[in-house]
Design a protein around this motif. Structure first.
Motif, mmCIF file in Angstrom:
data_model
loop_
_atom_site.group_PDB
_atom_site.id
_atom_site.type_symbol
_atom_site.label_atom_id
_atom_site.label_comp_id
_atom_site.label_asym_id
_atom_site.label_seq_id
_atom_site.Cartn_x
_atom_site.Cartn_y
_atom_site.Cartn_z
ATOM 1 N N ALA A 157 0.837 -1.202 0.000
ATOM 2 C CA ALA A 157 0.000 0.000 0.000
ATOM 3 C C ALA A 157 0.873 1.253 0.000
ATOM 4 C CB ALA A 157 -0.930 -0.009 1.204
ATOM 5 N N LYS A 158 1.957 1.225 0.763
ATOM 6 C CA LYS A 158 2.880 2.360 0.773
ATOM 7 C C LYS A 158 3.489 2.569 -0.614
ATOM 8 C CE LYS A 158 6.957 2.035 2.856
ATOM 9 N NZ LYS A 158 7.991 2.029 3.935
ATOM 10 N N ALA A 159 3.873 1.476 -1.256
ATOM 11 C CA ALA A 159 4.450 1.578 -2.600
ATOM 12 C C ALA A 159 3.436 2.150 -3.593
ATOM 13 C CB ALA A 159 4.927 0.201 -3.065
ATOM 14 N N ARG A 160 2.178 1.725 -3.455
ATOM 15 C CA ARG A 160 1.129 2.233 -4.352
ATOM 16 C C ARG A 160 0.959 3.745 -4.185
ATOM 17 N NH1 ARG A 160 -3.867 2.670 -2.482
ATOM 18 N NH2 ARG A 160 -3.670 0.883 -1.085
ATOM 19 N N ARG A 161 0.972 4.219 -2.966
ATOM 20 C CA ARG A 161 0.794 5.658 -2.731
ATOM 21 C C ARG A 161 1.987 6.444 -3.279
ATOM 22 N NH1 ARG A 161 -3.646 6.108 0.112
ATOM 23 N NH2 ARG A 161 -4.217 4.432 1.556
ATOM 24 N N MET A 162 3.181 5.920 -3.128
ATOM 25 C CA MET A 162 4.357 6.601 -3.655
ATOM 26 C C MET A 162 4.310 6.666 -5.177
ATOM 27 S SD MET A 162 7.481 5.291 -1.229
ATOM 28 C CE MET A 162 7.569 5.762 0.499
ATOM 29 N N ARG A 163 3.866 5.581 -5.797
ATOM 30 C CA ARG A 163 3.758 5.561 -7.258
ATOM 31 C C ARG A 163 2.745 6.596 -7.730
ATOM 32 N NH1 ARG A 163 3.035 0.472 -7.848
ATOM 33 N NH2 ARG A 163 0.759 0.461 -7.917
ATOM 34 N N ALA A 164 1.665 6.733 -6.976
ATOM 35 C CA ALA A 164 0.628 7.696 -7.348
ATOM 36 C C ALA A 164 1.122 9.135 -7.266
ATOM 37 C CB ALA A 164 -0.590 7.519 -6.443
ATOM 38 N N GLY A 171 3.882 10.141 -8.424
ATOM 39 C CA GLY A 171 4.695 10.436 -9.597
ATOM 40 C C GLY A 171 6.163 10.103 -9.484
ATOM 41 N N LEU A 172 6.539 9.241 -8.545
ATOM 42 C CA LEU A 172 7.945 8.855 -8.421
ATOM 43 C C LEU A 172 8.364 7.972 -9.597
ATOM 44 C CD1 LEU A 172 8.227 7.947 -4.631
ATOM 45 C CD2 LEU A 172 9.085 9.991 -5.758
ATOM 46 N N ASP A 173 9.618 8.123 -10.000
ATOM 47 C CA ASP A 173 10.151 7.285 -11.080
ATOM 48 C C ASP A 173 10.654 5.946 -10.548
ATOM 49 O OD1 ASP A 173 9.921 9.223 -13.297
ATOM 50 O OD2 ASP A 173 11.365 10.381 -12.124
ATOM 51 N N PHE A 174 11.181 5.957 -9.304
ATOM 52 C CA PHE A 174 11.732 4.737 -8.718
ATOM 53 C C PHE A 174 11.394 4.677 -7.233
ATOM 54 C CE2 PHE A 174 14.736 5.988 -12.075
ATOM 55 C CZ PHE A 174 14.727 4.849 -12.872
ATOM 56 N N LEU A 175 11.258 3.459 -6.735
ATOM 57 C CA LEU A 175 11.183 3.212 -5.309
ATOM 58 C C LEU A 175 12.335 2.274 -4.975
ATOM 59 C CD1 LEU A 175 9.874 3.366 -2.534
ATOM 60 C CD2 LEU A 175 8.363 1.471 -3.212
ATOM 61 N N ILE A 176 13.273 2.751 -4.195
ATOM 62 C CA ILE A 176 14.456 1.977 -3.846
ATOM 63 C C ILE A 176 14.252 1.387 -2.455
ATOM 64 C CG2 ILE A 176 16.951 2.053 -3.479
ATOM 65 C CD1 ILE A 176 16.933 4.554 -5.333
ATOM 66 N N VAL A 177 14.321 0.059 -2.352
ATOM 67 C CA VAL A 177 14.075 -0.631 -1.091
ATOM 68 C C VAL A 177 15.360 -1.310 -0.626
ATOM 69 C CG1 VAL A 177 12.655 -2.340 0.087
ATOM 70 C CG2 VAL A 177 11.700 -1.054 -1.842
ATOM 71 N N LEU A 178 15.840 -0.911 0.539
ATOM 72 C CA LEU A 178 17.021 -1.531 1.121
ATOM 73 C C LEU A 178 16.588 -2.528 2.187
ATOM 74 C CD1 LEU A 178 19.532 1.444 1.618
ATOM 75 C CD2 LEU A 178 19.385 -0.181 -0.266
ATOM 76 N N LYS A 179 17.125 -3.740 2.121
ATOM 77 C CA LYS A 179 16.814 -4.746 3.122
ATOM 78 C C LYS A 179 17.469 -4.368 4.433
ATOM 79 C CE LYS A 179 17.072 -9.666 4.196
ATOM 80 N NZ LYS A 179 17.516 -11.013 3.749
ATOM 81 N N PHE A 180 16.639 -4.213 5.474
ATOM 82 C CA PHE A 180 17.185 -3.835 6.767
ATOM 83 C C PHE A 180 17.524 -5.097 7.550
ATOM 84 C CE2 PHE A 180 17.569 -2.232 11.013
ATOM 85 C CZ PHE A 180 18.090 -0.960 10.826
ATOM 86 N N GLY A 181 18.818 -5.305 7.729
ATOM 87 C CA GLY A 181 19.305 -6.468 8.455
ATOM 88 C C GLY A 181 20.505 -6.097 9.308
#
Length: 269
Positions: A30-37, A39-49
Motif C-alpha cells: 500500500a505504501k508503494a502504491r501511494r508513492m507511485r501515485a 509520480g515517483l520514477d523509482f522506489l528503492i528498497v534496502l533490506k534492513f538487516g
C-alpha cells in the motif's frame, strides 16, 4: 533528473524487536502504491538487516547515497535519524552534502489546524477509536487492505453475510464496529470501476467466538457478493462501538441490525 524514494524493509522496529506489536500504519504494497501515485520514477528498497543496522551514518552517506546511488539531491524530514545507534541526523546530512556533491533540504513537520501530523498522533487516534481524527492528520481516510478468504459462514447464517479479511501484521486499531467504505481492487490497486460501497465492519477477535487472530469482517449495506480471493481496500470512516458479548443469538442479531442502521446514517451525513 529522476525522482526516487528510499525506504527500508522490514521496518527497523521489526528487526530490533520482532516480538513487539507492529507500528505499521499500512502494509508495504500500500505504501508503494501511494508513492507511485505521487509520480515517483523509482522506489528503492534496502533490506534492513544486521549489516545495515551496524552501518555508521558517515558510511551510509558516502557508500550508499554517494557511491552507489550517486544522488544529486536529498530531502528528508527535519527529525530524520539514521545510521548505527541513530548516529546521523538532518544536521549530519547538511554537513556532508557539499563534500559528497549533492544538495540537501530538510522539510519541517506537516501540520493540520495547528497539530503536527506525526505517525505517533495518528496511531494514538486509531488506538482510541477516532478514525475521523486519524483521517484529519493523514489527509485521507485510514484504510485496511486484505484478500477475501473463506470463514465459518456465521454472518450468513445470521442474515448478515460478511467478507472476511486478514489485514496482516499492521498497527492494531481499536477493536470494534466501524462504518466503512470498501472497494474491490482492480489493476493498479485502484477501486474496480471507481466504486466505493458502503458497509459496516467488525474488527477484532469476536469475544463470543474467541478468534485466534484479529479478523476484519465487512458486511455490504447495498450489495452482497461472494468475492473470495479478491483484494479489498476498506476505509474506516466512523467508530460505532467496541466489541461486545451477547446473551444469545437473538441479542446479537438485534445489535447487528442497529449497527447497520447507524453505519448507513453515518455514511449519508
Amino acid at each position: 533528473a529522476a525522482k526516487a524514494a528510499l525506504t527500508f524493509e522490514p521496518h527497523p522496529r521489526m528487526f530490533f524487536s520482532p516480538e513487539s506489536p507492529s507500528l505499521r500504519l499500512e502494509p508495504f504494497h500500500a505504501k508503494a502504491r501511494r508513492m507511485r501515485a505521487e509520480g515517483l520514477d523509482f522506489l528503492i528498497v534496502l533490506k534492513f538487516g544486521a549489516a545495515l543496522s551496524h552501518m555508521t551514518a558517515e558510511d551510509f552517506i558516502h557508500g550508499i547515497l554517494g557511491q552507489a546511488m550517486r544522488v544529486s539531491a536529498v530531502i528528508t524530514g527535519e527529525n530524520f535519524t539514521f545510521g548505527y545507534r541513530r548516529g546521523g541526523s538532518s544536521r549530519t546530512l547538511a554537513q556532508a552534502a557539499f563534500a559528497e556533491g549533492f544538495t540537501y533540504r530538510a522539510v519541517p513537520p506537516v501540520e493540520a489546524d495547528g497539530t503536527i501530523c506525526s505517525s505517533t498522533k495518528i496511531r494514538e487516534a486509531l488506538r482510541d477509536g477516532k478514525p475521523e481524527e486519524a483521517a484529519r492528520l493523514l489527509g485521507r481516510a485510514y484504510e485496511m487492505t486484505g484478500r477475501v478468504m473463506h470463514g465459518e459462514k456465521r454472518g450468513r447464517e445470521l442474515g448478515f453475510p460478511t467478507l472476511n479479511l486478514d489485514p496482516g501484521p499492521i498497527f492494531a486499531t481499536a477493536y470494534g464496529v466501524y462504518a466503512v467504505q470498501y472497494a474491490v481492487l482492480a489493476q493498479g490497486c485502484q477501486p474496480q470501476g471507481g466504486i466505493w460501497q458502503p458497509g459496516v465492519a467488525s474488527w477484532g477477535i469476536r469475544p463470543m467466538f474467541t478468534l485466534p487472530a484479529p479478523l476484519l469482517e465487512v458486511h455490504g449495506l447495498e450489495e452482497s457478493r461472494e468475492l473470495y480471493g479478491s483484494r479489498l481496500r476498506v476505509k474506516l470512516r466512523h467508530y460505532l462501538r467496541p466489541e461486545m458479548s451477547f446473551d444469545g443469538t437473538a441479542a446479537l442479531i438485534r445489535q447487528m441490525r442497529e449497527d447497520a442502521e447507524r453505519a448507513s446514517l453515518c455514511l449519508i451525513t
